[in-house]
Design an enzyme around this catalytic site. Sequence first.
Site, PDB file in Angstrom:
ATOM      1  N   PHE A 184      45.800  43.793  33.783  1.00  0.00           N
ATOM      2  CA  PHE A 184      44.414  44.082  34.167  1.00  0.00           C
ATOM      3  C   PHE A 184      43.970  45.411  33.533  1.00  0.00           C
ATOM      4  O   PHE A 184      44.731  46.370  33.473  1.00  0.00           O
ATOM      5  CB  PHE A 184      44.335  44.160  35.695  1.00  0.00           C
ATOM      6  CG  PHE A 184      42.940  44.203  36.239  1.00  0.00           C
ATOM      7  CD1 PHE A 184      42.202  43.037  36.400  1.00  0.00           C
ATOM      8  CD2 PHE A 184      42.358  45.404  36.579  1.00  0.00           C
ATOM      9  CE1 PHE A 184      40.905  43.073  36.899  1.00  0.00           C
ATOM     10  CE2 PHE A 184      41.058  45.453  37.086  1.00  0.00           C
ATOM     11  CZ  PHE A 184      40.335  44.285  37.239  1.00  0.00           C
ATOM     12  N   ASP A 195      51.313  45.780  41.098  1.00  0.00           N
ATOM     13  CA  ASP A 195      49.907  45.630  41.450  1.00  0.00           C
ATOM     14  C   ASP A 195      49.767  44.252  42.111  1.00  0.00           C
ATOM     15  O   ASP A 195      49.990  43.225  41.468  1.00  0.00           O
ATOM     16  CB  ASP A 195      49.042  45.740  40.190  1.00  0.00           C
ATOM     17  CG  ASP A 195      47.551  45.712  40.497  1.00  0.00           C
ATOM     18  OD1 ASP A 195      47.178  45.102  41.521  1.00  0.00           O
ATOM     19  OD2 ASP A 195      46.776  46.279  39.712  1.00  0.00           O
ATOM     20  N   TYR A 225      39.675  43.143  48.737  1.00  0.00           N
ATOM     21  CA  TYR A 225      38.415  42.377  48.668  1.00  0.00           C
ATOM     22  C   TYR A 225      38.580  41.022  48.003  1.00  0.00           C
ATOM     23  O   TYR A 225      37.624  40.267  47.930  1.00  0.00           O
ATOM     24  CB  TYR A 225      37.311  43.189  47.961  1.00  0.00           C
ATOM     25  CG  TYR A 225      37.695  43.801  46.640  1.00  0.00           C
ATOM     26  CD1 TYR A 225      37.727  43.040  45.486  1.00  0.00           C
ATOM     27  CD2 TYR A 225      38.035  45.147  46.550  1.00  0.00           C
ATOM     28  CE1 TYR A 225      38.090  43.593  44.279  1.00  0.00           C
ATOM     29  CE2 TYR A 225      38.405  45.709  45.354  1.00  0.00           C
ATOM     30  CZ  TYR A 225      38.428  44.935  44.210  1.00  0.00           C
ATOM     31  OH  TYR A 225      38.798  45.494  43.018  1.00  0.00           O
ATOM     32  N   LYS A 226      39.786  40.705  47.496  1.00  0.00           N
ATOM     33  CA  LYS A 226      40.004  39.397  46.876  1.00  0.00           C
ATOM     34  C   LYS A 226      40.445  38.420  47.977  1.00  0.00           C
ATOM     35  O   LYS A 226      39.645  38.015  48.790  1.00  0.00           O
ATOM     36  CB  LYS A 226      40.974  39.534  45.714  1.00  0.00           C
ATOM     37  CG  LYS A 226      40.295  40.280  44.550  1.00  0.00           C
ATOM     38  CD  LYS A 226      41.197  40.730  43.445  1.00  0.00           C
ATOM     39  CE  LYS A 226      40.373  41.513  42.415  1.00  0.00           C
ATOM     40  NZ  LYS A 226      41.190  42.293  41.499  1.00  0.00           N
ATOM     41  N   ARG A 236      37.783  30.758  35.266  1.00  0.00           N
ATOM     42  CA  ARG A 236      38.699  30.854  36.415  1.00  0.00           C
ATOM     43  C   ARG A 236      38.101  30.130  37.612  1.00  0.00           C
ATOM     44  O   ARG A 236      36.954  30.385  37.986  1.00  0.00           O
ATOM     45  CB  ARG A 236      38.926  32.315  36.807  1.00  0.00           C
ATOM     46  CG  ARG A 236      39.761  33.099  35.849  1.00  0.00           C
ATOM     47  CD  ARG A 236      40.216  34.416  36.478  1.00  0.00           C
ATOM     48  NE  ARG A 236      39.127  35.185  37.082  1.00  0.00           N
ATOM     49  CZ  ARG A 236      39.288  36.391  37.609  1.00  0.00           C
ATOM     50  NH1 ARG A 236      40.494  36.940  37.649  1.00  0.00           N
ATOM     51  NH2 ARG A 236      38.266  37.037  38.125  1.00  0.00           N
TER      52      ARG A 236
HETATM   53  C1  LIG Z   1      40.847  43.535  40.941  1.00  0.00           C
HETATM   54  C2  LIG Z   1      41.984  44.308  40.344  1.00  0.00           C
HETATM   55  C3  LIG Z   1      41.983  45.710  40.324  1.00  0.00           C
HETATM   56  C4  LIG Z   1      40.782  46.443  40.810  1.00  0.00           C
HETATM   57  O1  LIG Z   1      40.939  47.812  40.967  1.00  0.00           O
HETATM   58  P1  LIG Z   1      39.781  48.613  41.734  1.00  0.00           P
HETATM   59  O2  LIG Z   1      40.211  49.998  41.711  1.00  0.00           O
HETATM   60  O3  LIG Z   1      39.647  47.992  43.093  1.00  0.00           O
HETATM   61  O4  LIG Z   1      38.497  48.383  40.992  1.00  0.00           O
HETATM   62  C5  LIG Z   1      43.096  46.361  39.837  1.00  0.00           C
HETATM   63  N1  LIG Z   1      44.168  45.658  39.372  1.00  0.00           N
HETATM   64  C6  LIG Z   1      44.178  44.309  39.367  1.00  0.00           C
HETATM   65  C7  LIG Z   1      45.378  43.567  38.872  1.00  0.00           C
HETATM   66  C8  LIG Z   1      43.092  43.598  39.837  1.00  0.00           C
HETATM   67  O5  LIG Z   1      43.087  42.266  39.828  1.00  0.00           O
END
Ligand SMILES: *Cc1c(COP(=O)(O)O)cnc(C)c1O
Length: 394
Positions: A125, A195, A220-221, A370
Amino acid sequence: MAVTRSEALALDEADPLAERRGAFAPTTNKAIYADGNSLGPPLRAIGPRLARTLAEWSNDLVSGWDRWLDVPFEVGDRLGAACLGASAGQTVVCDSTSVNLLKAIGAAIEATPGRSELVVAAEEFPTDRYLLQSIAAQRGLELIVLDEATQLAAACTERTAVVVASAVNYRSGELLDIRSITESVHAAGAEIVWDLCHAAGAVPLQLDAWGVRLAVGCTYKYLNSGPGAPAFVYVARAHQGRFRQPLWGWFGQRDQFAMGPHYNPADGMRSWLVGTPNIIGIEIVDENVRFIADVGIEAIRAKSEALVAFAQSASEEMLTSLGWTIVTPPTPYRRGGHLAIARHDAEAVCAELIARELVLPDFRAPDVLRLGFSPLPTQFVDVYDAVVAISSLG
Ligand SMILES: *Cc1c(COP(=O)(O)O)cnc(C)c1O
């Protein structure tokens, strides 16, 4: 075996979690929601919960902090128990995933002195890669970027300080073998920060049992806690003394209200706070974590696996003949809660699905559509209808 709409309806009929759909707030959006992997939908219970928090705030005013000071840890413990396989005292809810990554990577670098390399996969990511670029530049370390996450374990040498990896890849949906990669990285004397953004709330995790030392993730996911909801960080108890996070703020200070001249980190997870935590956001996380604990993460995973498997069968039947390929691994235990399909014009298809209010999926460059199914509010017939809608565009 032909995939039919009546088969989808029969699966919904037999779904032991079907009644849990009623816990989610109704939506006026006409499209089938297929982006629960970016932003989970809200529970009905959030409104009353926020009303209680507002009453507490207006009645207690600043003395509310007598209780609020412990909220990030109490909710962290509940999240750890419900979703992470983490016993109490190792998880705190605070900051964003990006900020928690910065803290965890910094702590892991300090704990691996004399080592010069940070390792990440090219498919990781973006925020994870950008933070590693920034940290490498600031500290004079080298960032090794691998073609694929499957190479992570083998790439560790005596020069490796820290590896960063997503348990579930945000694009392909691939779920890595967390335990075996963790063991290999530790055996090489390096640290790994996991992560869990696309795993928490969708895939059962056993962080304590797997020997994970550092992990971060968002809420939030699949934890459905709303846009900008606070994230979490997990630090294994046995290693909390070794890992010192680099953002020294007053909420991590041992005797916070003495306002003393020098920083002296508090014990345990308290030192992982930086500034004032977002209590209102954490209250929403709590509502979701209690709901997931009540349903059970294993039951949620069973439904999620079944939805993704059904999406795969339906896509094979209706979409591969139209030139779509399935990006997500075919093995259920090697994937998370979404199905990624690819075609050269996926971006245009995604825009068309949204414009016609048929499906709300998302697009990931250069060619991936997706389909992320939030397991509790999504029905099998929604998956079927979404695939039919995609195929109807030709
Ligand atoms: C959604 C996501 C993030 C988001 O990070 P934020 O700091 O909340 O914006 C980070 N890493 C991964 C793998 C994600 O899917």
